[in-house]
Design an enzyme around this catalytic site. Sequence first.
Site, PDB file in Angstrom:
ATOM      1  N   GLU A   1       0.876  -1.168   0.000  1.00  0.00           N
ATOM      2  CA  GLU A   1       0.000   0.000   0.000  1.00  0.00           C
ATOM      3  C   GLU A   1       0.908   1.211   0.000  1.00  0.00           C
ATOM      4  O   GLU A   1       1.839   1.281   0.819  1.00  0.00           O
ATOM      5  CB  GLU A   1      -0.900   0.023   1.245  1.00  0.00           C
ATOM      6  CG  GLU A   1      -1.719   1.315   1.324  1.00  0.00           C
ATOM      7  CD  GLU A   1      -2.678   1.380   2.521  1.00  0.00           C
ATOM      8  OE1 GLU A   1      -2.719   0.438   3.332  1.00  0.00           O
ATOM      9  OE2 GLU A   1      -3.384   2.400   2.620  1.00  0.00           O
TER      10      GLU A   1
ATOM     11  N   ASN B   1      -4.615   4.997  -1.942  1.00  0.00           N
ATOM     12  CA  ASN B   1      -5.789   5.511  -1.240  1.00  0.00           C
ATOM     13  C   ASN B   1      -6.446   6.608  -2.061  1.00  0.00           C
ATOM     14  O   ASN B   1      -5.782   7.537  -2.503  1.00  0.00           O
ATOM     15  CB  ASN B   1      -5.372   6.072   0.115  1.00  0.00           C
ATOM     16  CG  ASN B   1      -4.921   4.970   1.042  1.00  0.00           C
ATOM     17  OD1 ASN B   1      -5.723   4.204   1.563  1.00  0.00           O
ATOM     18  ND2 ASN B   1      -3.606   4.850   1.216  1.00  0.00           N
TER      19      ASN B   1
ATOM     20  N   GLU C   1      -8.019   1.811  -2.806  1.00  0.00           N
ATOM     21  CA  GLU C   1      -8.573   1.694  -1.451  1.00  0.00           C
ATOM     22  C   GLU C   1      -9.470   2.890  -1.161  1.00  0.00           C
ATOM     23  O   GLU C   1      -9.041   4.041  -1.261  1.00  0.00           O
ATOM     24  CB  GLU C   1      -7.442   1.610  -0.421  1.00  0.00           C
ATOM     25  CG  GLU C   1      -6.557   0.388  -0.627  1.00  0.00           C
ATOM     26  CD  GLU C   1      -5.649   0.107   0.570  1.00  0.00           C
ATOM     27  OE1 GLU C   1      -5.754   0.805   1.595  1.00  0.00           O
ATOM     28  OE2 GLU C   1      -4.849  -0.838   0.477  1.00  0.00           O
TER      29      GLU C   1
ATOM     30  N   ASP D   1     -11.850   0.192   2.617  1.00  0.00           N
ATOM     31  CA  ASP D   1     -10.859   0.434   3.669  1.00  0.00           C
ATOM     32  C   ASP D   1     -11.560   0.712   5.005  1.00  0.00           C
ATOM     33  O   ASP D   1     -12.713   1.140   5.011  1.00  0.00           O
ATOM     34  CB  ASP D   1     -10.042   1.668   3.259  1.00  0.00           C
ATOM     35  CG  ASP D   1      -8.646   1.670   3.847  1.00  0.00           C
ATOM     36  OD1 ASP D   1      -8.366   0.851   4.724  1.00  0.00           O
ATOM     37  OD2 ASP D   1      -7.833   2.515   3.422  1.00  0.00           O
TER      38      ASP D   1
ATOM     39  N   GLU E   1      -5.727  -5.163   8.818  1.00  0.00           N
ATOM     40  CA  GLU E   1      -4.694  -4.122   8.924  1.00  0.00           C
ATOM     41  C   GLU E   1      -4.388  -3.835  10.385  1.00  0.00           C
ATOM     42  O   GLU E   1      -5.206  -4.087  11.265  1.00  0.00           O
ATOM     43  CB  GLU E   1      -5.087  -2.851   8.155  1.00  0.00           C
ATOM     44  CG  GLU E   1      -6.332  -2.170   8.632  1.00  0.00           C
ATOM     45  CD  GLU E   1      -6.588  -0.815   7.947  1.00  0.00           C
ATOM     46  OE1 GLU E   1      -6.014  -0.533   6.893  1.00  0.00           O
ATOM     47  OE2 GLU E   1      -7.381  -0.055   8.503  1.00  0.00           O
TER      48      GLU E   1
HETATM   49  P1  C2E Z   1      -5.029   4.086   5.948  1.00  0.00           P
HETATM   50  O1  C2E Z   1      -5.357   3.997   4.500  1.00  0.00           O
HETATM   51  O2  C2E Z   1      -5.952   3.402   6.881  1.00  0.00           O
HETATM   52  O3  C2E Z   1      -3.544   3.560   6.104  1.00  0.00           O
HETATM   53  C1  C2E Z   1      -3.088   2.795   7.163  1.00  0.00           C
HETATM   54  C2  C2E Z   1      -2.420   3.649   8.216  1.00  0.00           C
HETATM   55  O4  C2E Z   1      -2.151   2.827   9.334  1.00  0.00           O
HETATM   56  C3  C2E Z   1      -1.080   4.211   7.782  1.00  0.00           C
HETATM   57  O5  C2E Z   1      -0.891   5.449   8.440  1.00  0.00           O
HETATM   58  C4  C2E Z   1      -0.105   3.168   8.323  1.00  0.00           C
HETATM   59  O6  C2E Z   1       1.195   3.657   8.524  1.00  0.00           O
HETATM   60  C5  C2E Z   1      -0.771   2.824   9.626  1.00  0.00           C
HETATM   61  N1  C2E Z   1      -0.440   1.466  10.085  1.00  0.00           N
HETATM   62  C6  C2E Z   1      -0.150   0.385   9.334  1.00  0.00           C
HETATM   63  N2  C2E Z   1       0.081  -0.697  10.107  1.00  0.00           N
HETATM   64  C7  C2E Z   1      -0.068  -0.291  11.386  1.00  0.00           C
HETATM   65  C8  C2E Z   1       0.067  -0.966  12.651  1.00  0.00           C
HETATM   66  O7  C2E Z   1       0.354  -2.157  12.756  1.00  0.00           O
HETATM   67  N3  C2E Z   1      -0.174  -0.213  13.752  1.00  0.00           N
HETATM   68  C9  C2E Z   1      -0.501   1.112  13.685  1.00  0.00           C
HETATM   69  N4  C2E Z   1      -0.696   1.767  14.831  1.00  0.00           N
HETATM   70  N5  C2E Z   1      -0.625   1.770  12.498  1.00  0.00           N
HETATM   71  C10 C2E Z   1      -0.408   1.074  11.370  1.00  0.00           C
HETATM   72  P2  C2E Z   1      -0.405   6.743   7.661  1.00  0.00           P
HETATM   73  O8  C2E Z   1       0.663   6.390   6.680  1.00  0.00           O
HETATM   74  O9  C2E Z   1      -0.116   7.791   8.672  1.00  0.00           O
HETATM   75  O10 C2E Z   1      -1.669   7.153   6.826  1.00  0.00           O
HETATM   76  C11 C2E Z   1      -2.815   7.640   7.448  1.00  0.00           C
HETATM   77  C12 C2E Z   1      -3.942   7.785   6.467  1.00  0.00           C
HETATM   78  O11 C2E Z   1      -3.689   8.821   5.512  1.00  0.00           O
HETATM   79  C13 C2E Z   1      -4.196   6.545   5.631  1.00  0.00           C
HETATM   80  O12 C2E Z   1      -4.950   5.631   6.402  1.00  0.00           O
HETATM   81  C14 C2E Z   1      -4.963   7.126   4.456  1.00  0.00           C
HETATM   82  O13 C2E Z   1      -6.327   7.250   4.766  1.00  0.00           O
HETATM   83  C15 C2E Z   1      -4.376   8.513   4.331  1.00  0.00           C
HETATM   84  N6  C2E Z   1      -3.443   8.537   3.177  1.00  0.00           N
HETATM   85  C16 C2E Z   1      -2.145   8.167   3.122  1.00  0.00           C
HETATM   86  N7  C2E Z   1      -1.647   8.357   1.889  1.00  0.00           N
HETATM   87  C17 C2E Z   1      -2.670   8.840   1.132  1.00  0.00           C
HETATM   88  C18 C2E Z   1      -2.810   9.249  -0.240  1.00  0.00           C
HETATM   89  O14 C2E Z   1      -1.890   9.163  -1.053  1.00  0.00           O
HETATM   90  N8  C2E Z   1      -4.040   9.711  -0.641  1.00  0.00           N
HETATM   91  C19 C2E Z   1      -5.099   9.793   0.223  1.00  0.00           C
HETATM   92  N9  C2E Z   1      -6.265  10.248  -0.248  1.00  0.00           N
HETATM   93  N10 C2E Z   1      -5.009   9.414   1.501  1.00  0.00           N
HETATM   94  C20 C2E Z   1      -3.818   8.954   1.965  1.00  0.00           C
HETATM   95 CA    CA Z   2      -5.673   2.448   3.062  1.00  0.00          CA
HETATM   96 CA    CA Z   3      -7.214   1.598   6.804  1.00  0.00          CA
END
Ligand code: C2E
Ligand code: CA
Ligand code: CA
Length: 419
Positions: free
Chosen positions: A186, A244, A276, A306, A363
């Site tokens: 992802e 995403n 997603e 998601d 996840e």
């Molecule tokens: P998401 O799509 O639900 O992505 C999963 C988030 O959970 C990611 O945070 C990831 O680093 C974190 N995560 C993964 N495994 C674990 C785990 O085992 N424990 C915990 N505590 N966290 C975990 P991240 O990278 O901070 O991203 C947050 C959100 O930002 C994402 O949630 C997504 O909704 C959004 N996002 C990130 N990149 C993009 C993008 O390019 N476009 C859009 N529209 N949204 C994005």
């Molecule tokens: Ca996601």
């Molecule tokens: Ca998610």
Amino acid sequence: MDSLGNLESLKGHTILVVEDNDFQRSVALQVLQSLGIKDIHQAADGLQALKVLEQFGKVDVVICDLDMPGMDGIQFLGELAKNKLAGAVIVASAMEASLIRTVEDLVQEHGLKLLGTLAKPLAKKKLQDLLGRFTDLETEESTSFPQDAKAPWTVKELDDALSRKEFTLYHQPKVSMATGELEATEVLCRWQHPEHGLVMPDSFIPLMEESGQIEALTEQVIEKALVALCDFKTKGMTTKIGINLSAITLNDTSMPDRLFKQLSALKLSPELLMLEITESSLIDQPAKSLETLARLKMKGFMLSIDDFGTGYSSMKQLNRIPFSELKIDRSFVDGASEDKTRKAIIDANIGLAHTLGMRVVAEGVEQVADWHLLNELGCDIVQGYFVARPMPISELSDWLSDWQQRFEQLNDSQQSACE
Ligand code: C2E
Ligand code: CA
Ligand code: CA
């Protein structure tokens, strides 16, 4: 950080233990001392704890019982949040899981950081793991800026970042539970800020959605994701990529055609791209987003729902949209091996998804016990810190060889547990 490193950085922290039972409190103190922590305070109920905090100031971690005479743990946590008196909280309680879960939600609603919950008497290894999460949090916070502020950036700053192409992608592996294979990554957006270092998406995505900049960002994300797909293909890998999509992107009904053309130009199959979509994001603008989703599906892209289970109309979305993948939200996954309700929710969701012909991703898997549980329940794919944290694409191959070894050991340990 390895556990020894964690242990070293734990030692400098201040901990407050709030527990009415003398025996349990002395066990907690002994365990903390044995971890080398010197700065430990104690209190027998909430009121006393507030006095301690008044006297000594904010502490790093509060370990708190719930059921106490005088001011109970629930009330105390409210006060703690209001006055921002602790960096994070660990709930230690002998109460039943469903009550603990309510308190967990409450703690998070209050805006406190919850490291986890512990049964009593406190076990050293578990406590060390939870305190380790605090040092992880600190490292994340010091390397990513800023965490709490709701609107830390101006539209102009974000525009500049877009034109300077300062956004980069981190890849988080999604692996098959059956074979350990890297099924997909992802891609998660990060802003490589010239002064503040790596900035996490929660601090800029909502802003960019509001300002209308998200489309430009999504374009850059897609461009980079396609380059990565080409890279995988050149290396003979069949790894897919998940990106995403914000709900706003789905307003643009011509997007599927454009995306399809981009992939065709690179001779990439649309099945390699998993889109997603957060279920809660679909609630606002149903008509146009439905049209875009139907078109994406028709063109052969994969759709993933998601954060499943966190919205108000999960079932309705499933009924209307042809998703190929269901991602169970991490709030149900983390700690499921010790929680009957979470386990039942995961079990039911896996059954539902499989009946509908969808693959299930769990996840937020952080612990080996949850991995084993998901395996038993028939989950298809796992994503989470237990497998890997999001990383630059250049680190994937080193991670993969390390993971393959770990996966073999995992299988061996599962087999020997069954014998
Ligand atoms: P998401 O799509 O639900 O992505 C999963 C988030 O959970 C990611 O945070 C990831 O680093 C974190 N995560 C993964 N495994 C674990 C785990 O085992 N424990 C915990 N505590 N966290 C975990 P991240 O990278 O901070 O991203 C947050 C959100 O930002 C994402 O949630 C997504 O909704 C959004 N996002 C990130 N990149 C993009 C993008 O390019 N476009 C859009 N529209 N949204 C994005
Ligand atoms: Ca996601
Ligand atoms: Ca998610």
